[in-house]
Design an enzyme around this catalytic site. Sequence first.
Site, PDB file in Angstrom:
ATOM      1  N   ASN A  10      50.577  49.322 -18.195  1.00 38.54           N
ATOM      2  CA  ASN A  10      51.332  50.228 -17.324  1.00 38.54           C
ATOM      3  C   ASN A  10      52.681  49.570 -17.056  1.00 38.54           C
ATOM      4  O   ASN A  10      52.768  48.621 -16.287  1.00 38.54           O
ATOM      5  CB  ASN A  10      50.535  50.440 -16.018  1.00 38.54           C
ATOM      6  CG  ASN A  10      51.318  51.251 -14.999  1.00 38.54           C
ATOM      7  OD1 ASN A  10      52.353  51.831 -15.308  1.00 38.54           O
ATOM      8  ND2 ASN A  10      50.803  51.293 -13.769  1.00 38.54           N
ATOM      9  N   TRP A  11      53.703  50.085 -17.723  1.00 42.52           N
ATOM     10  CA  TRP A  11      55.019  49.438 -17.624  1.00 42.52           C
ATOM     11  C   TRP A  11      55.731  49.727 -16.304  1.00 42.52           C
ATOM     12  O   TRP A  11      56.746  49.106 -15.999  1.00 42.52           O
ATOM     13  CB  TRP A  11      55.922  49.882 -18.784  1.00 42.52           C
ATOM     14  CG  TRP A  11      55.475  49.420 -20.132  1.00 42.52           C
ATOM     15  CD1 TRP A  11      54.348  48.695 -20.437  1.00 42.52           C
ATOM     16  CD2 TRP A  11      56.145  49.655 -21.376  1.00 42.52           C
ATOM     17  NE1 TRP A  11      54.277  48.471 -21.778  1.00 42.52           N
ATOM     18  CE2 TRP A  11      55.371  49.051 -22.392  1.00 42.52           C
ATOM     19  CE3 TRP A  11      57.324  50.324 -21.746  1.00 42.52           C
ATOM     20  CZ2 TRP A  11      55.747  49.090 -23.742  1.00 42.52           C
ATOM     21  CZ3 TRP A  11      57.693  50.376 -23.081  1.00 42.52           C
ATOM     22  CH2 TRP A  11      56.905  49.754 -24.062  1.00 42.52           C
ATOM     23  N   LYS A  12      55.245  50.721 -15.564  1.00 42.77           N
ATOM     24  CA  LYS A  12      55.851  51.096 -14.275  1.00 42.77           C
ATOM     25  C   LYS A  12      57.351  51.377 -14.457  1.00 42.77           C
ATOM     26  O   LYS A  12      57.742  51.921 -15.488  1.00 42.77           O
ATOM     27  CB  LYS A  12      55.577  50.017 -13.216  1.00 42.77           C
ATOM     28  CG  LYS A  12      54.085  49.679 -13.135  1.00 42.77           C
ATOM     29  CD  LYS A  12      53.727  48.834 -11.952  1.00 42.77           C
ATOM     30  CE  LYS A  12      52.235  48.550 -11.970  1.00 42.77           C
ATOM     31  NZ  LYS A  12      51.778  47.824 -10.770  1.00 42.77           N
ATOM     32  N   HIS A  98      47.732  56.531  -9.512  1.00 46.47           N
ATOM     33  CA  HIS A  98      47.963  55.089  -9.335  1.00 46.47           C
ATOM     34  C   HIS A  98      48.280  54.849  -7.854  1.00 46.47           C
ATOM     35  O   HIS A  98      48.945  55.658  -7.209  1.00 46.47           O
ATOM     36  CB  HIS A  98      49.126  54.626 -10.220  1.00 46.47           C
ATOM     37  CG  HIS A  98      49.257  53.135 -10.223  1.00 46.47           C
ATOM     38  ND1 HIS A  98      49.856  52.450  -9.198  1.00 46.47           N
ATOM     39  CD2 HIS A  98      48.826  52.195 -11.096  1.00 46.47           C
ATOM     40  CE1 HIS A  98      49.798  51.152  -9.448  1.00 46.47           C
ATOM     41  NE2 HIS A  98      49.177  50.972 -10.593  1.00 46.47           N
ATOM     42  N   GLU A 100      50.397  53.179  -6.424  1.00 42.81           N
ATOM     43  CA  GLU A 100      51.824  53.276  -6.089  1.00 42.81           C
ATOM     44  C   GLU A 100      52.270  54.734  -6.001  1.00 42.81           C
ATOM     45  O   GLU A 100      53.177  55.067  -5.239  1.00 42.81           O
ATOM     46  CB  GLU A 100      52.651  52.482  -7.114  1.00 42.81           C
ATOM     47  CG  GLU A 100      52.468  50.978  -6.904  1.00 42.81           C
ATOM     48  CD  GLU A 100      52.624  50.124  -8.145  1.00 42.81           C
ATOM     49  OE1 GLU A 100      53.079  50.633  -9.190  1.00 42.81           O
ATOM     50  OE2 GLU A 100      52.268  48.928  -8.076  1.00 42.81           O
ATOM     51  N   GLU A 185      41.394  49.572  -9.186  1.00 43.07           N
ATOM     52  CA  GLU A 185      42.556  48.725  -8.911  1.00 43.07           C
ATOM     53  C   GLU A 185      42.651  48.440  -7.413  1.00 43.07           C
ATOM     54  O   GLU A 185      43.238  49.242  -6.665  1.00 43.07           O
ATOM     55  CB  GLU A 185      43.822  49.440  -9.387  1.00 43.07           C
ATOM     56  CG  GLU A 185      43.854  49.693 -10.881  1.00 43.07           C
ATOM     57  CD  GLU A 185      45.279  49.657 -11.406  1.00 43.07           C
ATOM     58  OE1 GLU A 185      45.534  48.885 -12.337  1.00 43.07           O
ATOM     59  OE2 GLU A 185      46.135  50.380 -10.865  1.00 43.07           O
ATOM     60  N   GLY A 191      50.134  43.360  -8.509  1.00 40.49           N
ATOM     61  CA  GLY A 191      51.450  42.738  -8.478  1.00 40.49           C
ATOM     62  C   GLY A 191      51.542  41.579  -7.497  1.00 40.49           C
ATOM     63  O   GLY A 191      52.631  41.107  -7.184  1.00 40.49           O
ATOM     64  N   SER A 230      46.584  42.238 -11.320  1.00 45.65           N
ATOM     65  CA  SER A 230      46.898  40.858 -11.713  1.00 45.65           C
ATOM     66  C   SER A 230      46.020  40.349 -12.859  1.00 45.65           C
ATOM     67  O   SER A 230      45.614  39.184 -12.862  1.00 45.65           O
ATOM     68  CB  SER A 230      46.839  39.920 -10.507  1.00 45.65           C
ATOM     69  OG  SER A 230      47.806  40.305  -9.543  1.00 45.65           O
ATOM     70  N   GLY A 251      49.588  45.598 -15.509  1.00 48.59           N
ATOM     71  CA  GLY A 251      50.973  45.839 -15.127  1.00 48.59           C
ATOM     72  C   GLY A 251      51.877  44.735 -15.636  1.00 48.59           C
ATOM     73  O   GLY A 251      52.272  44.712 -16.806  1.00 48.59           O
ATOM     74  N   GLY A 252      52.170  43.761 -14.774  1.00 51.34           N
ATOM     75  CA  GLY A 252      53.135  42.704 -15.096  1.00 51.34           C
ATOM     76  C   GLY A 252      52.915  42.035 -16.444  1.00 51.34           C
ATOM     77  O   GLY A 252      53.860  41.842 -17.209  1.00 51.34           O
TER      78      GLY A 252
HETATM   79  P1  PGA Z   1      49.555  44.195 -12.128  1.00 48.75           P
HETATM   80  O1  PGA Z   1      49.519  45.816 -12.020  1.00 48.75           O
HETATM   81  O2  PGA Z   1      48.804  43.838 -13.381  1.00 48.75           O
HETATM   82  O3  PGA Z   1      51.014  43.854 -12.197  1.00 48.75           O
HETATM   83  O4  PGA Z   1      48.889  43.674 -10.919  1.00 48.75           O
HETATM   84  C1  PGA Z   1      48.372  46.535 -12.396  1.00 48.75           C
HETATM   85  C2  PGA Z   1      48.587  48.007 -12.146  1.00 48.75           C
HETATM   86  O5  PGA Z   1      49.195  48.350 -11.137  1.00 48.75           O
HETATM   87  O6  PGA Z   1      48.155  48.868 -12.946  1.00 48.75           O
END
Ligand code: PGA
Length: 271
Positions: A10-12, A98, A100, A185, A191, A230, A251-252
């Site tokens: 997930n590149w956000k 998600h 967010e 999640e 993050g 994470s 994500g990251g």
């Molecule tokens: P993260 O994000 O790996 O940076 O914690 C995961 C996500 O939000 O899908």
Amino acid sequence: MARNPFIAGNWKMNMTVPEGTELVSALIAEKDDISPVEVGVCPPFTALHAIGSLLKEKGSAIKLGGQDVFGDGTGAFTGMISIPMLTDCGCEYVILGHSERRGRFGTTPDWLTPSLQALFADNDETVNLKASIVMPSPLKPIICVGETIDERKTGDTDSIVRSQVEAALKGLDKSKLGEVVLAYEPVWAIGTGETCDSAEAQRVCKLIRDTVAGIDSSAAEAMRVQYGGSVKPDNAEELLGQPDIDGALVGGASLKADSFAAIVRAAKKTA
Ligand code: PGA
């Protein structure tokens, strides 16, 4: 039942077209045999068409996903993206709900004032509406659920996760329910560098599968449940080795080819 692990990036709100092209080119260049692992990337809307074209041109097995979707038709909805727009870019998946997008952040930056935060307005009802529009379409949803740190501290993790799963799947076609991907999640692990330990991640992913079994037992067996929060090369193998964790939403660590590829290799080891 053997479920093929699914690792999705997930590149956000990251990656311009040149940056995303460079990242995906590096992933394509990895020539490891990763079967039966399924790999996907979810770029921002602005890069979907370019990345989709690149994957098609190279004959890559990497799947493409959107990070959200609004509706199935056309209309006066400024700023919104439809299912045909995503499929036209080559998308097979779309992330829904998600944390967010639900306005539930692992860390909330100072500049994110309450009125800006209100823009991230998904809730159980909108996630279910979106899922009900996506299900009959060629797209498969990756539906995210998870508790905040406050909900965990008050002992509400299980009830929150169970109710998010039930709400998201309410009224969906049971014959296609097994195609849905559910991502656990925990918001506090997104993050933040803080990972849910593998035994607890397994426990909640099993709770998710048991909740789905209450709706349809064969869908629960077939459904992939991902863990996200994470995930990194050094914790991926242990998390992915759990019996009810069928992949990761990353994500990251999905923003660098070497770390994302290492997570994919960890999934292959545990498959
Ligand atoms: P993260 O994000 O790996 O940076 O914690 C995961 C996500 O939000 O899908």
